[in-house]
Design an enzyme around this catalytic site. Structure first.
Site, PDB file in Angstrom:
ATOM      1  N   LYS A 142       0.861  -1.185   0.000  1.00 22.74           N
ATOM      2  CA  LYS A 142       0.000   0.000   0.000  1.00 22.74           C
ATOM      3  C   LYS A 142       0.895   1.233   0.000  1.00 22.74           C
ATOM      4  CE  LYS A 142      -3.429   2.935   0.528  1.00 22.74           C
ATOM      5  NZ  LYS A 142      -4.318   3.257  -0.618  1.00 22.74           N
ATOM      6  N   CYS A 169      -0.519  11.733  -6.058  1.00 20.85           N
ATOM      7  CA  CYS A 169      -0.565  12.537  -4.842  1.00 20.85           C
ATOM      8  C   CYS A 169      -0.767  14.004  -5.208  1.00 20.85           C
ATOM      9  CB  CYS A 169       0.729  12.362  -4.050  1.00 20.85           C
ATOM     10  SG  CYS A 169       2.209  12.493  -5.061  1.00 20.85           S
TER      11      CYS A 169
END
Ligand code: YRO
Length: 312
Positions: free
Chosen positions: A45, A130
């Site tokens: 992750k 992001c």
């Protein structure tokens, strides 16, 4: 039948692995993917420097009629140190991918510096979905911001690094992202992340299906397959040969894996369908992939990789 894959100097005995975010948050989940005899690897992750709980639930929803999924997980993860400890101490011969997704450029640089200085000997995947600067799109949709972070990263980073990309939908955007990526010694790109900011509605309640962001979330599964194929194909046609491609998106059958390889994928990741079937999905998909190749008298993935035919 040769169903193996290669990225940089890493050899994978199987072409399939989990897509980041699915079955890879805890050591138990990571162990389960690695223990699957038909997984070639595991990707962790995406890590942030500190542990994060992520968004409130419901934050993942399986769409009806096997269309796919919508999620706004909000980057729940156990923190960088947890995953570094995991990859440094794992007992496996499979090469592994360490995913990082700092919420700022400085967080990304700090995590990559720690990986550089550590004994980690696998591959690193930088998640470019992001945020970058408030009011600007995610990093990968800002070509100059992408160039800026990769310039800083490669000023010190020497281990095999790839980037996870969101889908692009405009031919000029394919040209623009490829022009940036080709200027760096990337080991791979992974395409696609979820299709951003879809919306699904429950017809019984006239309500959105996930709680965060008023119901907006990233789309995965069958409904993104055509976009995933297009992104793998368009990038394979534009990127330096040395940059390998991980194809991700819309895999529910062995034929879907085959199609991503035809478009140029070196490895293939499974997200939504791994949520549906859990790790037995790797054996089913690899078996179906082998049948698909066998039907056409192929003995290896190498014979079809990038060999998509067009109509003259
Ligand atoms: O919500 C997530 O954790 C998430 N979901 C995705 O489908 N793709 C991602 O890359 C992420 C993590 C990154 C971000 C979207 C929260 C910035």
């Amino acid at each position: 039948m040769d169903l193996t894959g290669q990225i940089a100097n890493f050899h994978f005995n199987h072409i399939l692995l989990n897509a980041a975010g699915v079955k890879c948050q805890t050591t138990a989940e990571l162990d389960q993917v690695l223990a699957s005899p038909y997984s070639g690897s595991v990707v962790t992750k995406s890590a942030t420097p500190m542990t994060r709980p992520g968004n409130p639930s419901p934050r993942y929803y399986q769409l009806p009629e096997e269309l796919g999924s919508i999620n706004s997980m909000g980057l729940p993860n156990e923190g960088f140190a947890y995953y570094l400890d995991y990859v440094l101490n794992k007992k496996t011969d499979k090469p592994v991918f360490f995913s990082v997704a700092g919420l700022t450029k400085d967080d990304n640089l700090a995590m990559l510096m720690e990986l550089e200085q550590s004994n980690f000997n696998g591959l690193v995947e930088l998640n470019l979905s992001c945020p970058n600067v408030p009011g600007k799109p995610q990093t990968a949709y800002d070509f100059e911001a992408t160039r800026a972070i990769l310039t800083e990263v490669f000023s010190f980073f020497t281990k095999p690094l790839g980037v996870k990309l969101p889908p692009y939908f405009d031919m000029v955007h394919f040209d623009m992202i490829a022009a940036v990526l080709n200027d760096f010694p990337l080991a791979f790109v992974n395409t696609i992340n979820s299709i951003g900011n879809g919306l699904a509605i429950d017809p019984h309640t006239d309500t959105v299906v996930i709680k965060p962001k008023g119901g907006f979330g990233g789309l995965g599964g069958s409904l993104v397959k055509a976009t995933a194929l297009a992104n793998v194909r368009a990038l394979r046609e534009r990127l330096n040969e040395s940059i390998k491609i991980i194809g991700t998106g819309g895999v529910t059958s062995g034929r879907d894996v085959y199609d991503l390889v035809l478009c140029g994928a070196d490895l293939v990741e499974v997200g939504t369908q791994l949520m549906v079937e859990d790790t037995p999905v790797f054996e089913r998909l690899e078996g179906e992939l082998a049948n698909e190749l066998d039907k056409k008298d192929y003995q290896s993935l190498a014979e079809i990789r990038g060999k998509l035919q067009i109509i003259s």
